[in-house]
Enzyme design. Structure first.
Site, mmCIF file in Angstrom:
data_model
loop_
_atom_site.group_PDB
_atom_site.id
_atom_site.type_symbol
_atom_site.label_atom_id
_atom_site.label_comp_id
_atom_site.label_asym_id
_atom_site.label_seq_id
_atom_site.Cartn_x
_atom_site.Cartn_y
_atom_site.Cartn_z
ATOM 1 N N ARG A 1 0.821 -1.233 0.000
ATOM 2 C CA ARG A 1 0.000 0.000 0.000
ATOM 3 C C ARG A 1 0.852 1.280 0.000
ATOM 4 O O ARG A 1 0.402 2.331 0.455
ATOM 5 C CB ARG A 1 -0.972 0.021 1.180
ATOM 6 N N LYS B 1 2.969 11.312 -11.678
ATOM 7 C CA LYS B 1 2.105 10.411 -12.449
ATOM 8 C C LYS B 1 2.857 9.098 -12.628
ATOM 9 O O LYS B 1 3.977 9.084 -13.147
ATOM 10 C CB LYS B 1 1.793 10.997 -13.822
ATOM 11 N N GLU C 1 9.597 18.190 -25.442
ATOM 12 C CA GLU C 1 8.870 18.568 -24.218
ATOM 13 C C GLU C 1 9.450 19.864 -23.630
ATOM 14 O O GLU C 1 8.723 20.672 -23.054
ATOM 15 C CB GLU C 1 8.943 17.439 -23.180
ATOM 16 N N LYS D 1 7.189 22.795 -14.748
ATOM 17 C CA LYS D 1 6.318 21.651 -14.430
ATOM 18 C C LYS D 1 5.947 21.681 -12.951
ATOM 19 O O LYS D 1 4.790 21.448 -12.580
ATOM 20 C CB LYS D 1 6.982 20.323 -14.807
ATOM 21 N N GLU E 1 -4.498 17.006 -11.998
ATOM 22 C CA GLU E 1 -5.026 17.348 -13.322
ATOM 23 C C GLU E 1 -6.537 17.527 -13.349
ATOM 24 O O GLU E 1 -7.241 16.929 -14.156
ATOM 25 C CB GLU E 1 -4.593 16.289 -14.348
ATOM 26 N N ARG F 1 -3.243 21.566 -14.899
ATOM 27 C CA ARG F 1 -2.211 20.604 -15.332
ATOM 28 C C ARG F 1 -2.441 20.120 -16.755
ATOM 29 O O ARG F 1 -1.502 19.688 -17.434
ATOM 30 C CB ARG F 1 -2.149 19.427 -14.337
ATOM 31 N N ASN G 1 -0.503 18.999 -21.640
ATOM 32 C CA ASN G 1 -0.832 18.126 -22.764
ATOM 33 C C ASN G 1 -0.789 18.862 -24.105
ATOM 34 O O ASN G 1 -1.239 18.325 -25.121
ATOM 35 C CB ASN G 1 -2.231 17.515 -22.573
ATOM 36 N N HIS H 1 -0.294 17.069 -27.353
ATOM 37 C CA HIS H 1 -0.460 15.646 -27.086
ATOM 38 C C HIS H 1 -1.724 15.048 -27.704
ATOM 39 O O HIS H 1 -1.768 13.857 -27.963
ATOM 40 C CB HIS H 1 -0.436 15.380 -25.578
ATOM 41 N N HIS I 1 -0.862 12.027 -29.735
ATOM 42 C CA HIS I 1 -1.290 10.672 -29.382
ATOM 43 C C HIS I 1 -1.952 9.995 -30.571
ATOM 44 O O HIS I 1 -1.790 8.793 -30.786
ATOM 45 C CB HIS I 1 -2.270 10.702 -28.196
ATOM 46 N N HIS J 1 7.667 9.252 -28.734
ATOM 47 C CA HIS J 1 6.595 10.075 -28.177
ATOM 48 C C HIS J 1 6.855 11.575 -28.431
ATOM 49 O O HIS J 1 5.970 12.303 -28.895
ATOM 50 C CB HIS J 1 6.485 9.779 -26.679
HETATM 51 N N1 LIG Z 1 4.775 10.117 -15.693
HETATM 52 C C1 LIG Z 1 4.713 11.116 -16.527
HETATM 53 O O1 LIG Z 1 4.334 12.237 -16.160
HETATM 54 C C2 LIG Z 1 5.160 10.904 -17.941
HETATM 55 C C3 LIG Z 1 5.336 12.003 -18.783
HETATM 56 C C4 LIG Z 1 5.823 11.767 -20.068
HETATM 57 C C5 LIG Z 1 6.100 10.476 -20.480
HETATM 58 N N2 LIG Z 1 5.899 9.436 -19.631
HETATM 59 C C6 LIG Z 1 6.199 8.063 -20.027
HETATM 60 O O2 LIG Z 1 7.603 7.984 -20.270
HETATM 61 C C7 LIG Z 1 7.849 6.903 -21.155
HETATM 62 C C8 LIG Z 1 8.865 7.326 -22.176
HETATM 63 O O3 LIG Z 1 10.062 7.649 -21.520
HETATM 64 P P1 LIG Z 1 11.449 7.746 -22.309
HETATM 65 O O4 LIG Z 1 11.271 8.564 -23.508
HETATM 66 O O5 LIG Z 1 12.475 8.112 -21.314
HETATM 67 O O6 LIG Z 1 11.638 6.264 -22.865
HETATM 68 P P2 LIG Z 1 12.409 4.992 -22.282
HETATM 69 O O7 LIG Z 1 12.307 4.904 -20.831
HETATM 70 O O8 LIG Z 1 11.924 3.835 -23.084
HETATM 71 O O9 LIG Z 1 13.920 5.293 -22.663
HETATM 72 C C9 LIG Z 1 14.298 5.380 -24.014
HETATM 73 C C10 LIG Z 1 15.485 4.475 -24.324
HETATM 74 O O10 LIG Z 1 16.677 5.072 -23.823
HETATM 75 C C11 LIG Z 1 17.401 4.127 -23.039
HETATM 76 N N3 LIG Z 1 18.159 4.901 -22.075
HETATM 77 C C12 LIG Z 1 17.714 5.456 -20.923
HETATM 78 N N4 LIG Z 1 18.672 6.228 -20.385
HETATM 79 C C13 LIG Z 1 19.748 6.136 -21.207
HETATM 80 C C14 LIG Z 1 21.030 6.723 -21.194
HETATM 81 N N5 LIG Z 1 21.397 7.617 -20.279
HETATM 82 N N6 LIG Z 1 21.893 6.398 -22.185
HETATM 83 C C15 LIG Z 1 21.513 5.531 -23.175
HETATM 84 N N7 LIG Z 1 20.301 4.983 -23.257
HETATM 85 C C16 LIG Z 1 19.426 5.286 -22.283
HETATM 86 C C17 LIG Z 1 16.339 3.227 -22.493
HETATM 87 O O11 LIG Z 1 16.869 1.986 -22.083
HETATM 88 C C18 LIG Z 1 15.398 3.107 -23.691
HETATM 89 O O12 LIG Z 1 15.873 2.149 -24.587
HETATM 90 C C19 LIG Z 1 6.506 6.518 -21.735
HETATM 91 O O13 LIG Z 1 6.101 5.296 -21.174
HETATM 92 C C20 LIG Z 1 5.583 7.626 -21.303
HETATM 93 O O14 LIG Z 1 4.255 7.180 -21.117
HETATM 94 C C21 LIG Z 1 5.438 9.633 -18.375
#
Ligand SMILES: NC(=O)c1ccc[n+]([C@@H]2O[C@H](COP(=O)([O-])OP(=O)(O)OC[C@H]3O[C@@H](n4cnc5c(N)ncnc54)[C@H](O)[C@@H]3O)[C@@H](O)[C@H]2O)c1
Length: 362
Positions: free
Chosen positions: A121, A143, A185, A227, A237, A241, A245, A248, A252, A265
């Site tokens: 929990r 999030k 972003e 942010k 949100e 917040r 988006n 987005h 999306h 993304h």
């Molecule tokens: N929680 C939130 O508010 C929020 C906001 C935006 C996106 N997201 C989520 O984030 C995710 C996308 O995140 P992302 O773009 O970081 O993708 P990711 O986590 O898949 O990372 C991208 C790639 O880079 C690699 N990598 C990570 N750090 C590295 C480094 N320093 N050197 C070399 N390679 C590295 C990873 O292994 C992966 O292959 C999605 O699932 C999305 O839904 C969440």
């Protein structure tokens, strides 16, 4: 090093941003009273780059750390990987007086945060984001989520970390396409909240692309500050917040229609921001010159701005399924000039989108 606080009352937490500060992770965790028994959740890629160093730093500061490795990739942000984290925690006798550390990009951060929110929990967790997207966006704001086969991020919780630790030196190993996706972003923050920052990004394109650390720290700091300010006002949100988006809704749709494989993304968001700017212009909220400035900045970081050639009908249907649709009305964030934005209901999406995207096939 820069420090920011996300001010959420008793759930407030610090963000440390600097070059080479991974070495200070132990000190930072001690400062927030983080549990001494920790599990570092990561993936094989990031583990290979920063896993050993992180464990060494934690051990030096008296933390007892296990590692839990989940597969690399958005397709593994699912219940199987989540169960793998729970399995590791149960096998390692992790109780409420232990904590999780997410070491990786947004995928690792989101799933680790959700595991922390739900295991027993709720146990404390910290974010050590290693992609630019995770550093400026997903690690801040609480999030957390996993994907469901029927949609992204459908299962999740708002759950704030105890600490966010951003070492921009980790960006040196990041593939350039991932870096550009994160910059999308960053540009978003300028467009929706801070014209001066938008202009600053244009002036520091080379420094950022060359990964000059002062520029990186400044860009990450200003993004996190924007942010944090938004999240402080509207954590869950219910109103403001949603401006995060920007780009987005259409972005999306691009991701969904291309099966999440063609575009990162951030690239889809870049296309979505360019489209949103055109909508803004058609609503007389920004000028043609400002649309060009936005497009040029995105393009200067090798980001795409042209939507893939799919039919308008497909886009409208995909946007209709988006979480941002409320009671059947398409709700979009549109920029007001550069540095400000508002949330706008679109009553007749068909005619609006066909007027701004006349080249799409039928
Ligand atoms: N929680 C939130 O508010 C929020 C906001 C935006 C996106 N997201 C989520 O984030 C995710 C996308 O995140 P992302 O773009 O970081 O993708 P990711 O986590 O898949 O990372 C991208 C790639 O880079 C690699 N990598 C990570 N750090 C590295 C480094 N320093 N050197 C070399 N390679 C590295 C990873 O292994 C992966 O292959 C999605 O699932 C999305 O839904 C969440």
């Amino acid at each position: 090093m820069e420090k920011i606080t996300v001010g959420l009352g008793e759930r407030s937490y610090p963000i440390w941003i600097g070059e080479g500060i991974l070495s200070r992770l132990g000190e930072a965790l001690q400062a927030v009273g983080f549990p001494k028994k920790v599990a570092v959740v990561t993936n094989p890629t990031v583990r290979g780059l920063y896993g050993a160093k992180t464990l060494e730093i934690l051990a030096e500061s008296g933390f007892a750390a296990d590692t839990i490795v989940i597969p690399d990739g958005e397709e593994y942000k699912n219940q199987t990987s989540l169960m793998q984290i729970y399995d590791g925690l149960i096998a390692g006798c992790f109780d409420r007086s232990s904590g999780l550390i997410a070491l990786g990009g947004g995928v690792v951060g989101d799933i680790t945060g959700f595991a922390a929110a739900t295991y027993l929990r709720g146990i404390p967790f910290a974010q050590v984001p290693t992609t630019l997207l995770a550093q400026v966006d997903s690690s801040v704001g609480g999030k957390t989520a996993i994907n469901h086969p029927l949609g992204k991020n459908l299962i999740g919780a708002f759950y704030q970390p105890l600490h966010v630790h951003i070492d921009v030196a980790t960006l040196k190993s990041l593939p350039s396409r991932e870096f550009a996706a994160g910059i999308a972003e960053v540009i978003k923050y300028g467009i929706i909240r801070d014209q001066d920052f938008f202009n600053w990004l244009g002036g520091h394109r080379d420094a950022l692309s060359n990964l000059e650390h002062q520029a990186l720290v400044e860009a990450v700091k200003r993004s996190c500050q924007i942010k944090a300010n938004v999240v402080e006002i509207d954590e869950k949100e219910s109103s403001l917040r949603a401006i995060l988006n920007f780009g987005h809704t259409f972005g999306h749709a691009v991701e969904t229609l291309t099966g999440y494989e063609t575009f990162r993304h951030g690239e889809a968001v870049a296309i979505g921001m360019s489209v949103a700017a055109r909508i803004s212009r058609s609503l007389r909220l920004c000028s043609s010159e400002q649309v060009v400035l936005i497009d040029d900045l995105l393009k200067s970081f090798n980001l795409p701005i042209v939507p893939p050639s799919l039919s308008l009908e497909q886009y409208l249907q995909a946007m209709g399924r988006d979480k941002k649709v409320k009671e059947g009305v398409l709700r979009m964030v549109v920029n007001r000039g550069i540095g400000d934005c508002l949330i706008q209901d679109v009553d007749d999406p068909q005619s609006l989108f066909s007027s701004i995207l006349p080249d799409l096939p039928n």
